[in-house]
Write an enzyme that holds these catalytic residues in place. Structure first.
Site, PDB file in Angstrom:
ATOM      1  N   GLU A  87       0.845  -1.202   0.000  1.00 31.03           N
ATOM      2  CA  GLU A  87       0.000   0.000   0.000  1.00 31.03           C
ATOM      3  C   GLU A  87       0.878   1.248   0.000  1.00 31.03           C
ATOM      4  OE1 GLU A  87      -3.223  -0.292   2.876  1.00 31.03           O
ATOM      5  OE2 GLU A  87      -4.042  -2.013   1.800  1.00 31.03           O
ATOM      6  N   GLU A 145      -4.605  -8.483  -0.898  1.00 27.78           N
ATOM      7  CA  GLU A 145      -5.470  -8.275   0.273  1.00 27.78           C
ATOM      8  C   GLU A 145      -6.888  -8.082  -0.229  1.00 27.78           C
ATOM      9  OE1 GLU A 145      -4.293  -5.391   3.264  1.00 27.78           O
ATOM     10  OE2 GLU A 145      -2.170  -5.835   2.913  1.00 27.78           O
TER      11      GLU A 145
HETATM   12  O1  AHR Z   1      -5.167  -6.146   6.662  1.00 29.47           O
HETATM   13  C1  AHR Z   1      -5.030  -5.076   7.554  1.00 29.47           C
HETATM   14  C2  AHR Z   1      -4.369  -3.874   6.909  1.00 29.47           C
HETATM   15  O2  AHR Z   1      -5.194  -3.412   5.877  1.00 29.47           O
HETATM   16  C3  AHR Z   1      -3.057  -4.129   6.241  1.00 29.47           C
HETATM   17  O3  AHR Z   1      -1.991  -4.037   7.097  1.00 29.47           O
HETATM   18  C4  AHR Z   1      -2.991  -3.045   5.224  1.00 29.47           C
HETATM   19  O4  AHR Z   1      -2.200  -3.389   4.130  1.00 29.47           O
HETATM   20  C5  AHR Z   1      -4.438  -2.792   4.872  1.00 29.47           C
HETATM   21  O5  AHR Z   1      -4.738  -1.450   4.841  1.00 29.47           O
END
Ligand code: AHR
Length: 529
Positions: free
Chosen positions: A207, A327
């Protein structure tokens, strides 16, 4: 009358008033059996479904590592060298997947050397998530041991936020250099792993538009070049993953790749968007409209994949770079944690299982585009497959979806054509529309066909005719995950509330017929003649 009877079985949390209102608006509720058909185009292949699209994510956050995976060698909780035994036994059932570690946001302030060497001399650090001190008891060798026990492959996310290209280069060298070849290889041997670890999946930050450094896409591209330029290969074909956009932010993708092509192109194998479908209502309390809204939001993965792929194609017309959605999942408000120290822990219900299933079907349908996907996260966090606290452990309904979908692993995805009227929901004028039935199909060998279907209707079943174009069914099996309550979930006390059940399915002539239960995930195992 029939509808009222069904409504009694709805989640206590969904108020009857809103349930009735929502039902009255459901256009598809009036549909007849003949309206529903699914045609599997056996002769229209899409691509091979890589087991890695069923992958996982384990970050140092809340209860994922400590309590979830790591219970410690002196724990009374059954463990294998400190690693929770029940978790290992369940992760093995997921197949040949990948686990991404150590973050997430945590990765961009993690220094890998903190987690190697004698545990007693490892530093204690400020935890990225500002909750507890990171003790570094669980480091990369412990993580590798966990992966070996589960027979899964590691994926390391490297620190671009507070780390350096040199630290990254040395991490790859430490992992992959042949035994005895460099001082770092010797250090690895001294720490218990003489042979190279052969790590091939490497993320370059996480991110990077947010917690990974708040870069502009151009600045991140510059960093990406520096971080990847000196990575040694040591005979391992590295699979490098660049931090993609927040959801379907096309500007991030366009600007990153505009910069990427303005000079020598740094190697990128995977482009990693993150997409959380968030919440509607609460993990356990939601109306029927919110049930549909959540599935509707999850279904945006379809658009994301198509859009990101189109933009990637402008810069990489041969599509050598694939999507790695590392994710994804639902994200509900706090309040259903089983342990208050488990940050972002939430109860997973039947609704989350449908979110998981429709997302996995989406990945299957885009098997030519998606190389890997990692649900967030494995245990005790967000859209978890497992919940664990001390000696208690339970698999969520989403775990059962992942296991139900295993026959898709390595299968050849084929096109599925669904005819079913959409459902209308919500207060808007016009109301929103969501698919009533969606799914994916894959072939394994000459005779096996797996068809998975998600049926979104909260209360009514759907009788579906399934046609196979280019083949005949000889045998049929059916497995269904559903429950009469939309917010049904598994607890430590009642772990078997939402579990798949197999039942006979009917073969009539050349077409197959099945009745999809309301709010269900169905897998049909077809043996072709
Ligand atoms: O999954 C939790 C958090 O969500 C992670 O650390 C991040 O990459 C995302 O914003």
């Amino acid at each position: 009358m029939k509808r009222r009877t069904i409504l009694r079985g709805l989640a206590g949390a969904a108020t009857q008033g809103s349930a009735v209102t929502a039902l009255n608006r459901i256009a598809g509720a009036e549909a007849s059996a003949s309206d529903f058909s699914v045609t599997v185009l056996l002769d229209e292949p899409i691509g091979t479904i890589r087991p890695t699209v069923y992958s996982q994510f384990a970050e140092h956050i809340g209860g994922v590592i400590y309590d979830g995976i790591w219970v410690g060698t002196n724990s009374k909780v059954p463990n294998i060298g400190g690693i929770r035994k029940a978790l290992v036994e369940h992760v093995k059932r997921l197949g040949k997947v990948v686990v991404r570690w150590p973050g997430g946001c945590f990765a961009d302030r993690y220094h890998w050397r903190d987690g190697i060497g004698p545990v007693a001399s490892r530093p204690r650090r400020f935890g990225r998530w500002r909750e507890v001190t990171e003790p570094n008891t669980f480091g990369m060798h412990e993580f590798i041991r966990f992966c070996r026990l589960c027979d899964v492959e590691p994926y390391f996310a490297a620190n671009v936020g507070t780390g350096s290209p040199e630290e990254y280069q040395q991490w790859v060298e430490y992992c992959n250099a042949p035994a005895g070849s460099t001082t770092l290889a010797d250090e690895r041997a001294a720490n218990g792993d003489r042979e190279p670890l052969g790590i091939r999946y490497w993320g370059v930050g996480n991110e990077s538009w947010g917690c990974g450094g708040k870069f502009t896409p151009e600045d991140y591209c510059r960093e990406y070049r520096k971080f990847t330029e000196w990575l040694p290969e040591y005979g391992v074909k590295l699979y490098l993953i660049a931090a993609g956009p927040n959801s379907n932010d096309l500007d991030w993708t366009r600007r990153f790749f505009t910069k990427w092509i303005d000079g020598t192109r740094a190697p990128i194998q995977g482009w990693a968007p993150h997409y959380y479908c968030g919440t509607t209502g609460h993990a356990l309390k939601f109306t029927i409209d919110q049930w549909y809204e959540q599935l509707f939001k999850a279904n945006r993965m379809e658009t994301l994949i198509r859009d990101q792929w189109t933009v990637l194609g402008l810069f990489d017309p041969e599509h050598k770079i694939k999507l790695v959605v590392d994710e994804w999942g639902g994200w509900h408000p706090a309040g259903t944690e089983i342990n208050p120290a488990h940050r972002f822990e939430q109860m997973g219900t039947l609704r989350d299982a449908l979110v998981a299933a429709l997302t996995l079907d989406t990945f299957n349908r885009h098997a030519d585009k998606v190389d890997m996907a990692n649900i967030a996260q494995l245990v005790n966090n967000l859209h978890s497959l497992f919940l664990a606290a001390g000696d208690r452990f339970v698999a969520t309904p989403s775990f059962h979806v992942f296991e139900m979908y295993r026959p898709h692993h390595g299968g050849r995805s084929v096109r599925v054509d669904v005819h079913a009227p959409e459902l209308a929901f919500g207060p808007g004028k016009p109301p929103k529309q969501i698919f009533r039935i969606a799914g994916s199909a894959s072939r394994t060998g000459q005779r096996a066909l797996t068809l998975t279907l998600v049926h979104t209707h909260a209360t009514d079943p759907a009788e579906v005719t399934i046609r196979l174009r280019g083949g005949l069914a000889r045998e049929l099996g059916q497995t269904v995950l559903t429950h009469k309550e939309l917010n049904a979930h598994n607890t430590f006390e009642q772990p078997g509330t939402v579990v798949p059940r197999s039942s006979p399915a009917e073969l009539r002539g050349s077409d197959l017929h099945c009745v999809l239960a309301p709010a269900s995930v169905t897998r049909l195992d077809v043996t072709l003649g």
